[in-house]
Design a protein around this motif. Structure first.
Motif, PDB file in Angstrom:
ATOM      1  N   LEU A 160      85.233 -28.813  77.181  1.00 51.64           N
ATOM      2  CA  LEU A 160      83.953 -28.844  76.346  1.00 51.64           C
ATOM      3  C   LEU A 160      83.436 -27.682  75.757  1.00 51.64           C
ATOM      4  O   LEU A 160      83.291 -27.454  74.800  1.00 51.64           O
ATOM      5  N   MET A 232      77.930 -32.558  69.765  1.00 53.93           N
ATOM      6  CA  MET A 232      78.300 -32.935  71.102  1.00 53.93           C
ATOM      7  C   MET A 232      78.487 -34.438  71.011  1.00 53.93           C
ATOM      8  O   MET A 232      79.353 -35.049  71.673  1.00 53.93           O
ATOM      9  N   MET A 237      79.794 -36.971  74.111  1.00 55.64           N
ATOM     10  CA  MET A 237      78.889 -37.065  75.132  1.00 55.64           C
ATOM     11  C   MET A 237      77.907 -37.826  74.696  1.00 55.64           C
ATOM     12  O   MET A 237      77.513 -38.169  73.272  1.00 55.64           O
ATOM     13  N   PHE A 253      72.646 -33.536  77.729  1.00 55.81           N
ATOM     14  CA  PHE A 253      73.567 -34.571  78.108  1.00 55.81           C
ATOM     15  C   PHE A 253      74.412 -34.167  79.451  1.00 55.81           C
ATOM     16  O   PHE A 253      74.262 -32.750  79.713  1.00 55.81           O
ATOM     17  N   THR A 255      77.719 -33.363  81.397  1.00 50.19           N
ATOM     18  CA  THR A 255      78.953 -32.848  81.187  1.00 50.19           C
ATOM     19  C   THR A 255      80.180 -33.823  81.722  1.00 50.19           C
ATOM     20  O   THR A 255      79.750 -34.593  82.911  1.00 50.19           O
TER      21      THR A 255
END
Length: 305
Positions: A160, A232, A237, A253, A255
């Motif tokens: 990410l 994202m 996400m 958000f 992870t």
């Protein structure tokens, strides 16, 4: 790697016990300025305290939800486990000595990716790191160096940060059942370092006093934040709509490793509702809570800042 990168940390938000001990530790031991005294927008019977440098710049801001009587959290994976302040190498020993002389618990120095690091334990048992970097700046002047994310599996969060947020791997250390991967965003902003940490047999972390609630990264403005939101979402996400936090706009958000991330805008900043000279002195409330100010002030514990 992403064609766009995060600039650095905007703020870190943690949970503490009674507010007075928290204020005393960060203002008297670590030279922080209390730059905003407000309330938890979702629980106005609880303070939300913000510390930073003299001008309340992004990348220096540490915030707390102080709950009187809060149970201690449990360190472990699934939580951010530490944040680190940059301290000038030429004054590093002085600052470590000052903090120790004032009664704080301070670890022995360790070498981490070529930098000297000590861990200071705050009143709720949380780890506050001091990291030596070139210069002669105090912890408040230097602002954040890094945050550490404690994970059960580094891979998904690494992907990410690298593939979608523009971080690059700059160090990897393994041994004795532990692993630390250092990622860094390009540029010279504060708080460009994120360490991913794993330890064999570690428990899952539990939030409470002494734990970090979330880590916030910088967006330069509203348009930049909306672009990050689109990115994202494209990365898979589940991102909140934009939320007005009075001093910045925020999106959140979770992870893949379970840690809550925020992306917050630099403007409008902490001088939106009070001048720079008197930041943090008066209790500031969002407009929706002004009609019940008297009730809120009766509920909040006394605080000498």
């Amino acid at each position: 790697m992403s064609d766009k990168h995060i600039t650095g940390l905007h703020h870190v938000t943690a949970i503490s016990g009674p507010p007075q001990a928290n204020v005393d530790f960060f203002t008297k031991l670590l030279d922080q300025r209390l730059v905003k005294k407000t309330v938890n927008f979702d629980d106005p019977g609880t303070y939300h305290l913000y510390y930073g440098n003299e001008t309340a710049d992004p990348g220096t801001i540490l915030t707390f939800f102080p709950f009187v009587g809060a149970a201690r959290g449990r360190p472990g994976y699934g939580l951010a486990s530490a944040y680190g302040y940059s301290v000038g190498a030429s004054v590093f020993d002085h600052w470590v000595g000052e903090v120790r002389a004032k009664g704080a618990q301070v670890s022995a120095p360790e070498e981490r990716f070529g930098q000297s690091v000590v861990t200071v334990t705050d009143p709720d048992g949380a780890s506050v790191e001091l990291v030596a970097e070139p210069g002669d700046h105090s912890p408040a002047e230097g602002g954040f160096h890094s945050t550490t994310l404690w994970l059960d599996d580094l891979g998904p969060t690494q992907r990410l940060l690298v593939d979608h947020m523009g971080y690059a791997e700059v160090g990897h250390d393994t041994g004795a059942g532990q692993e630390r991967l250092r990622l860094q965003a390009p540029g010279q902003a504060r708080g460009t370092v994120v360490d991913l940490y794993r330890r064999d047999g570690a428990p899952r972390g539990v939030q409470g006093a002494g734990s970090i609630h979330h880590v916030a990264f910088r967006a330069l403005d509203d348009a930049d934040q909306l672009d990050w939101r689109d990115r994202m979402l494209a990365a898979g996400m589940q991102v909140t709509p934009v939320i007005d936090r009075q001093y910045f706009n925020a999106i959140y958000f979770q992870t893949p490793g379970g840690i809550l991330f925020e992306i917050a805008t630099d403007p409008p900043g902490f001088t939106r509702d009070e001048p720079l000279e008197t930041l943090g002195q008066a209790l500031k409330l969002p407009e929706k809570y002004e009609p019940i100010r008297d009730r809120i002030e009766q509920v909040l514990p006394g605080l000498q800042a």
